[in-house]
Scaffold this active site. Sequence first.
Site, short mmCIF file in Angstrom:
data_model
loop_
_atom_site.label_atom_id
_atom_site.label_comp_id
_atom_site.label_asym_id
_atom_site.label_seq_id
_atom_site.Cartn_x
_atom_site.Cartn_y
_atom_site.Cartn_z
N ASP A 127 36.99 45.14 43.71
CA ASP A 127 36.68 44.12 43.06
C ASP A 127 37.96 43.88 42.51
OD1 ASP A 127 35.61 41.87 41.48
OD2 ASP A 127 35.27 43.25 39.79
N GLU A 130 36.33 41.31 47.85
CA GLU A 130 35.70 40.09 47.26
C GLU A 130 36.56 38.88 47.71
OE1 GLU A 130 32.80 38.61 43.50
OE2 GLU A 130 34.89 39.16 43.10
N ASP A 147 33.68 46.22 36.29
CA ASP A 147 34.57 46.19 37.25
C ASP A 147 34.07 47.05 38.51
OD1 ASP A 147 36.23 43.73 36.51
OD2 ASP A 147 36.68 45.28 34.92
#
EC number: 3.1.21.10
Length: 174
Positions: free
Chosen positions: A8, A67, A139
């Site tokens: 992430d 991502e 996160d």
Amino acid sequence: MTLILGIDPGSRITGYGVVRDTGRGCVYVASGCIRTGSGELHERLQIVYRGVREVIKTYGPVTMGIEKVFMARNADSALKLGQARGAAIVAGAEEALEIAEYTATQVKQAVAGTGGANKEQVMMMVMHLLKLTQKPQIDASDALAIALCHAHTRSSLIPHGLSTARSRGGRLRL
């Protein structure tokens, strides 16, 4: 059994999550955050790059999900996020990892069953799927969700003779 790294990306905090895909589900291996502090952007990007390489060297994943950048209201923030993402991708590419990219909606759909899930719903599903007893950092939870999404996507592609490595540059664009 395949080790999968989920990333992430962020210019200040980059979450990572490592899971083992057993073929019957995923098992938690590790997760955490790479914190860059408040230095100059080039220094923070170097910390992201080195941090991701260290995670790869420590745990030995063979594939990575990351991502995709979303369009933020603030163009400067979106650019910094894209640069942090690039640093993580280069770290994975240098270690010859298979790399796939997912939108936030794809990750939420794969983990929570709906692309409109909020962060808390995603975290609860990550905890349930990986049998975690404590909440991971947000996160890190997002990174674990990305790893789970990647595991799910890989398992649905492989029976059909497809591979994430067949795409241009080793990156699967879904």
